[in-house]
Motif scaffolding. Structure first.
Motif, PDB file in Angstrom:
ATOM      1  N   VAL A  14       0.844  -1.197   0.000  1.00 20.19           N
ATOM      2  CA  VAL A  14       0.000   0.000   0.000  1.00 20.19           C
ATOM      3  C   VAL A  14       0.884   1.253   0.000  1.00 20.19           C
ATOM      4  N   GLY A  15       0.568   2.169  -0.875  1.00 21.62           N
ATOM      5  CA  GLY A  15       1.325   3.407  -0.984  1.00 21.62           C
ATOM      6  C   GLY A  15       2.371   3.394  -2.068  1.00 21.62           C
ATOM      7  N   GLN A  16       2.662   2.221  -2.579  1.00 18.94           N
ATOM      8  CA  GLN A  16       3.685   2.088  -3.619  1.00 18.94           C
ATOM      9  C   GLN A  16       3.139   2.542  -4.968  1.00 18.94           C
ATOM     10  N   ILE A  17       4.019   3.130  -5.788  1.00 13.70           N
ATOM     11  CA  ILE A  17       3.656   3.553  -7.141  1.00 13.70           C
ATOM     12  C   ILE A  17       4.062   2.452  -8.104  1.00 13.70           C
ATOM     13  N   VAL A  18       3.110   2.026  -8.949  1.00 15.60           N
ATOM     14  CA  VAL A  18       3.402   0.973  -9.925  1.00 15.60           C
ATOM     15  C   VAL A  18       3.007   1.472 -11.311  1.00 15.60           C
ATOM     16  N   LYS A  19       3.581   0.802 -12.321  1.00 18.96           N
ATOM     17  CA  LYS A  19       3.248   1.104 -13.703  1.00 18.96           C
ATOM     18  C   LYS A  19       2.348   0.002 -14.257  1.00 18.96           C
ATOM     19  N   GLY A  20       1.342   0.418 -15.042  1.00 17.15           N
ATOM     20  CA  GLY A  20       0.448  -0.576 -15.578  1.00 17.15           C
ATOM     21  C   GLY A  20      -0.133  -0.153 -16.913  1.00 17.15           C
ATOM     22  N   VAL A  21      -0.729  -1.140 -17.603  1.00 19.02           N
ATOM     23  CA  VAL A  21      -1.360  -0.906 -18.896  1.00 19.02           C
ATOM     24  C   VAL A  21      -2.833  -1.287 -18.790  1.00 19.02           C
ATOM     25  N   ASN A  63      -5.029   0.078 -23.504  1.00 12.79           N
ATOM     26  CA  ASN A  63      -3.609   0.230 -23.861  1.00 12.79           C
ATOM     27  C   ASN A  63      -2.974   1.514 -23.330  1.00 12.79           C
ATOM     28  N   ASP A  64      -3.755   2.320 -22.589  1.00 14.30           N
ATOM     29  CA  ASP A  64      -3.153   3.498 -21.936  1.00 14.30           C
ATOM     30  C   ASP A  64      -2.144   3.019 -20.894  1.00 14.30           C
ATOM     31  N   GLN A  65      -0.988   3.667 -20.834  1.00 15.17           N
ATOM     32  CA  GLN A  65       0.021   3.358 -19.814  1.00 15.17           C
ATOM     33  C   GLN A  65      -0.109   4.375 -18.686  1.00 15.17           C
ATOM     34  N   LEU A  66      -0.207   3.863 -17.458  1.00 11.39           N
ATOM     35  CA  LEU A  66      -0.508   4.725 -16.322  1.00 11.39           C
ATOM     36  C   LEU A  66       0.450   4.488 -15.158  1.00 11.39           C
ATOM     37  N   LEU A  78      -4.921  -5.956  -6.790  1.00 10.84           N
ATOM     38  CA  LEU A  78      -4.515  -4.708  -6.146  1.00 10.84           C
ATOM     39  C   LEU A  78      -5.548  -3.636  -6.494  1.00 10.84           C
ATOM     40  N   ILE A  79      -5.969  -2.887  -5.496  1.00  8.36           N
ATOM     41  CA  ILE A  79      -6.853  -1.756  -5.750  1.00  8.36           C
ATOM     42  C   ILE A  79      -5.952  -0.543  -5.940  1.00  8.36           C
ATOM     43  N   LEU A  80      -6.080   0.085  -7.096  1.00  8.15           N
ATOM     44  CA  LEU A  80      -5.158   1.154  -7.493  1.00  8.15           C
ATOM     45  C   LEU A  80      -5.876   2.495  -7.632  1.00  8.15           C
ATOM     46  N   SER A  81      -5.090   3.552  -7.625  1.00  8.22           N
ATOM     47  CA  SER A  81      -5.655   4.899  -7.768  1.00  8.22           C
ATOM     48  C   SER A  81      -4.837   5.742  -8.740  1.00  8.22           C
ATOM     49  N   LYS A  82      -5.503   6.186  -9.761  1.00  8.49           N
ATOM     50  CA  LYS A  82      -4.894   7.170 -10.658  1.00  8.49           C
ATOM     51  C   LYS A  82      -5.012   8.555 -10.038  1.00  8.49           C
ATOM     52  N   ARG A  83      -6.136   8.778  -9.366  1.00  9.98           N
ATOM     53  CA  ARG A  83      -6.414  10.078  -8.751  1.00  9.98           C
ATOM     54  C   ARG A  83      -5.339  10.463  -7.727  1.00  9.98           C
ATOM     55  N   ALA A  84      -4.862   9.499  -6.943  1.00  8.63           N
ATOM     56  CA  ALA A  84      -3.868   9.787  -5.899  1.00  8.63           C
ATOM     57  C   ALA A  84      -2.531  10.228  -6.495  1.00  8.63           C
ATOM     58  N   VAL A  85      -2.128   9.540  -7.608  1.00  9.01           N
ATOM     59  CA  VAL A  85      -0.874   9.921  -8.276  1.00  9.01           C
ATOM     60  C   VAL A  85      -0.988  11.319  -8.872  1.00  9.01           C
ATOM     61  N   ASP A  86      -2.124  11.568  -9.559  1.00 12.71           N
ATOM     62  CA  ASP A  86      -2.342  12.892 -10.149  1.00 12.71           C
ATOM     63  C   ASP A  86      -2.323  13.986  -9.084  1.00 12.71           C
ATOM     64  N   ALA A  87      -2.916  13.681  -7.929  1.00 14.88           N
ATOM     65  CA  ALA A  87      -3.000  14.675  -6.853  1.00 14.88           C
ATOM     66  C   ALA A  87      -1.616  15.010  -6.300  1.00 14.88           C
ATOM     67  N   ASP A  88      -0.777  13.953  -6.107  1.00 16.05           N
ATOM     68  CA  ASP A  88       0.573  14.199  -5.579  1.00 16.05           C
ATOM     69  C   ASP A  88       1.359  15.121  -6.504  1.00 16.05           C
TER      70      ASP A  88
END
Length: 380
Positions: A14-21, A63-66, A78-88
């Motif tokens: 939890v809290g880690q940043i990962v890359k995904g497609v 196919n978007d890379q996030l 894993l439950i992920l958040s795009k919003r949290a990364v954008d906010a940081d």
């Protein structure tokens, strides 16, 4: 196989940043394949954006890379958040913008009670009072529109970002006003718009700054109140009379851009014409008669009547309407000579001679009989 074995399989926390497609976009969630990870990633629709989202497909596509933040670890996903990364990322950027007063553009995503909403990675709010420099009754047309903004208030702990478009406009107006003040000179003729009327004149916008047209500069003729001549919103030509840069005051004239009444009169009146006029002023040497709006001509005392008069007041009064004959128009000196006497029936010769004799201030040395001879005898 050897190559695959060398790839480290991650077990994110939890809290880690990962890359995904993005592998699949569903109505209320997005399925993600995470690099070097045996878990399936899921982004709930609520974690796609800081703003309300109707459909996940409005935000991402296959196919978007996030870059995503892990917010929960389950048995096989894993439950992920795009919003949290954008906010940081957004908070750091917004704090820099707040400190530097940077102007940036953003699209209006929503219209809510009290103002407008933009997505900056975090929710940005523009209060209604900070949208424009003027009152806006209906903000519905602003949705989808791009506005220039600055950050006027920021509080990360309260998740609060207040933006202003009005401040950007006001800054531009100040800069434009100063530029105009520096560039205009007395004598310039400019186009403007009447902004407001007062009992002493009219304020005219000449491109970002208002100048005053005093009531005396509205027309060549007398003006009782500015609304008799101009109205708010009217386009007018004005001449710059003076510029006070220290006090930011500009004196303007509409009158100076209009043909003078004398010039207008010349097109309609010529020597020999008989016209009506109003006695405006009586002086010891004659009467000034207005024969055209703003144009007066002089009826010399000798041209008032065939009879001898001591002062014009004996036969004329101010405000009286009279018929006059135009004797001469002096364009160079803008003077007009008029006559009332020319329109009156002339008395017989003996009476004229007698009147002329009576009007002499000094004795001539001649006897009455010597001056008018047989004519006087006929009178007798």
């Amino acid at each position: 196989m050897e190559e695959l074995n060398n790839v480290e399989v991650q077990s994110p926390e939890v809290g880690q940043i990962v890359k995904g497609v993005v592998t699949k976009v569903e109505e209320k969630q997005v399925i993600i394949e995470i690099e070097n990870c045996k878990f399936t990633g899921i982004i709930p629709i609520s974690e796609l954006s800081s703003l309300h989202v109707e459909k996940a497909s409005d935000i991402v596509g296959e196919n978007d890379q996030l870059d995503l933040k892990v917010i929960k670890v389950e048995e096989e996903s894993l439950i992920l958040s795009k919003r949290a990364v954008d906010a940081d990322l957004a908070w750091e950027s917004l704090e820099d913008k707040f400190e530097s007063k940077e102007v940036f553009n953003a699209e209006i995503k929503d219209v809510v009670k009290g103002g407008l909403v933009v997505d900056l990675g975090v929710r940005g709010f523009i209060p209604a009072s900070l949208v424009e420099t003027y009152f806006v009754e209906d903000f519905s047309e602003y949705k989808g529109k791009t506005l220039s903004l600055i950050v006027v208030e920021i509080d990360k702990e309260k998740n609060r970002v207040i933006l202003s478009h009005r401040a950007v406009v006001e800054k531009e107006q100040v800069e434009k006003k100063q530029e105009l003040l520096d560039s205009i000179q007395a004598g310039d003729v400019l186009e403007g718009t009447v902004q407001r009327l007062t009992n002493f004149g009219a304020f005219v916008d000449i491109g970002g700054i208002d100048g005053l047209v005093h009531i005396s500069q509205l027309s060549h003729t007398h003006v009782d109140k500015p609304s008799d001549v101009v109205e708010e919103g009217q386009k007018v030509s004005v001449k710059v009379l003076s510029v006070d840069r220290d006090n930011e005051r500009i004196s303007l004239s509409i009158k100076e851009t209009l043909p003078g009444p004398f010039e207008a009169m010349k097109e309609k009146v010529k020597a020999g014409d008989v016209i009506e006029g109003e006695v405006k002023r009586l002086v010891s040497f004659g009467a000034f008669v207005e024969i055209f709006p703003g144009v007066e001509g002089l009826v010399h005392i000798s041209q008032i009547s065939h009879k001898h008069i001591g002062t014009p007041h004996e036969v004329l009064e101010e405000g009286q309407t009279v018929k006059v004959k135009v004797l001469d128009i002096n364009s160079e000196e803008q003077r007009i000579s008029l006559s009332i006497r020319e329109l009156e029936e002339s008395p017989n010769a003996s009476e004229e001679d007698y009147i002329r004799f009576q009007s002499q201030d000094e004795p001539s040395g001649f006897q009455l009989g010597e001056m008018i001879g047989d004519q006087l005898n006929k009178l007798k």
